[in-house]
Design a protein around this motif. Structure first.
Motif, PDB file in Angstrom:
ATOM      1  N   PHE A  85       0.287  -8.751  12.672  1.00  0.00           N
ATOM      2  CA  PHE A  85      -0.376  -7.488  12.502  1.00  0.00           C
ATOM      3  C   PHE A  85       0.337  -6.886  11.158  1.00  0.00           C
ATOM      4  O   PHE A  85       0.291  -5.645  11.166  1.00  0.00           O
ATOM      5  N   GLU A  86       0.922  -7.691  10.267  1.00  0.00           N
ATOM      6  CA  GLU A  86       1.730  -7.187   9.228  1.00  0.00           C
ATOM      7  C   GLU A  86       0.641  -6.501   8.535  1.00  0.00           C
ATOM      8  O   GLU A  86      -0.376  -6.732   8.350  1.00  0.00           O
ATOM      9  N   HIS A  87       1.190  -5.162   7.812  1.00  0.00           N
ATOM     10  CA  HIS A  87       0.381  -4.290   7.283  1.00  0.00           C
ATOM     11  C   HIS A  87       1.251  -3.511   6.284  1.00  0.00           C
ATOM     12  O   HIS A  87       2.205  -2.901   6.291  1.00  0.00           O
ATOM     13  N   THR A  88       0.639  -3.424   5.071  1.00  0.00           N
ATOM     14  CA  THR A  88       1.326  -2.866   3.837  1.00  0.00           C
ATOM     15  C   THR A  88       0.510  -1.474   3.405  1.00  0.00           C
ATOM     16  O   THR A  88      -0.781  -1.813   3.155  1.00  0.00           O
ATOM     17  N   ASP A  89       1.082  -0.644   2.963  1.00  0.00           N
ATOM     18  CA  ASP A  89       0.606   0.425   2.220  1.00  0.00           C
ATOM     19  C   ASP A  89       1.062   0.827   1.155  1.00  0.00           C
ATOM     20  O   ASP A  89       2.313   0.511   1.031  1.00  0.00           O
ATOM     21  N   GLU A  90       0.297   0.966  -0.150  1.00  0.00           N
ATOM     22  CA  GLU A  90       1.080   1.225  -1.334  1.00  0.00           C
ATOM     23  C   GLU A  90       0.368   2.429  -2.211  1.00  0.00           C
ATOM     24  O   GLU A  90      -0.920   2.316  -2.018  1.00  0.00           O
ATOM     25  N   ARG A  91       0.945   3.454  -2.526  1.00  0.00           N
ATOM     26  CA  ARG A  91       0.415   4.499  -3.172  1.00  0.00           C
ATOM     27  C   ARG A  91       1.343   5.006  -4.432  1.00  0.00           C
ATOM     28  O   ARG A  91       2.324   4.841  -4.370  1.00  0.00           O
TER      29      ARG A  91
END
Length: 268
Positions: A148-154
């Motif tokens: 379930f690895e999840h990354t957000d980048e902004r």
């Protein structure tokens, strides 16, 4: 005549000696101010790590005690590694790890002692900012190393005030901690769809944190964490982190997060 000549030579020599001694003292002071040897002054690192730490929002379904040791009256513990960004040495990379006593296993069971949750901020030089730096980018990582690895980048718009201590508001300088699992997300939507829809986030409440700069592995400013609410745990020494609880169940090593360039926010 010789006596006057000698005096004339001694005076300039004393001046040169004083200048050399003074420069040596300044050089020593500069070296001493960079205790971890990464080229950044320690006081600047400490200031930036605190200034640009965001508000962490928790969900209303967070179990009582699951966010420990952070409570409304007791600041939790967050560690920071601050260094020139490996992708652009002109920028600064801050890798944060938020420490929890336990993961309460909100879905599919999976509870365990200790929880180490990373996120990262990249700073860019900005002469008009009070600290001389602005927030360039944010990256959050949830459930690292799992299916379930999840990354957000902004991008953060080179904001001088992004960060809790920098004056950023809870609605702007924010990340979200998934209910009882503590995976970090940069938005509510990504959290609600995280872990196949099993993660949940909301802007229900925030908790205070104190940020501690751990230095570098070769020049550790902090390692053993007894003075930071976690007796018997370590920032750099390769010992699995268990939140000072059951050694039979752990969250991996804090060190693993601190040395991972893959967790850093972008530099360009």
């Amino acid at each position: 005549m010789k006596r006057h000549l000698l005096r004339g030579l001694i005076a300039p020599l004393l001046i040169v000696l004083a200048m050399v001694t003074g420069l040596a003292g300044q050089a020593h002071a500069q070296v001493a101010a960079d205790g971890d040897g990464d080229g950044l002054e320690d006081t600047l690192e400490d200031t930036l790590a605190t200034q640009f730490f965001p508000w962490i929002w928790f969900d209303s379904g967070e179990d009582s005690g699951c966010a420990d040791p952070a409570t409304s009256s007791n600041p939790g513990t967050a560690l920071a590694r601050v260094r020139p960004h490996p992708g652009d040495p002109g920028k600064i990379a801050i890798l944060y790890t938020v420490l929890y006593r336990q993961d309460c296993g909100d879905w599919f069971g999976g509870s365990h002692s200790g929880d180490v949750e990373p996120f990262a901020v990249t700073l860019t030089p900005q002469v008009n900012c009070p600290t001389g730096y602005a927030a360039f980018a944010l990256k959050t990582t949830a459930h690292e190393g799992t299916a379930f690895e999840h990354t957000d980048e902004r991008l953060l718009g080179n904001d001088c005030n992004w960060g809790r201590a920098a004056g950023g508001s809870p609605q702007v300088a924010r990340i979200y901690s998934a209910e009882n699992k503590h995976g970090n997300y940069a938005s509510l939507d990504s959290c609600e769809s995280g872990a196949a829809g099993n993660d949940h986030c909301s802007e229900s409440f925030t908790l205070p944190y104190t940020v501690f700069n751990v230095g570098e592995d070769g020049a550790r400013r902090i390692d053993e964490l007894s003075a930071y609410q976690f007796p018997g745990e370590y920032a750099w020494t390769p010992v699995p982190f268990s939140g000072s609880l059951d050694r039979g169940s752990d969250a991996g090593m804090i060190r693993t997060k601190l040395v991972s360039d893959g967790l850093l926010a972008r530099a360009a």
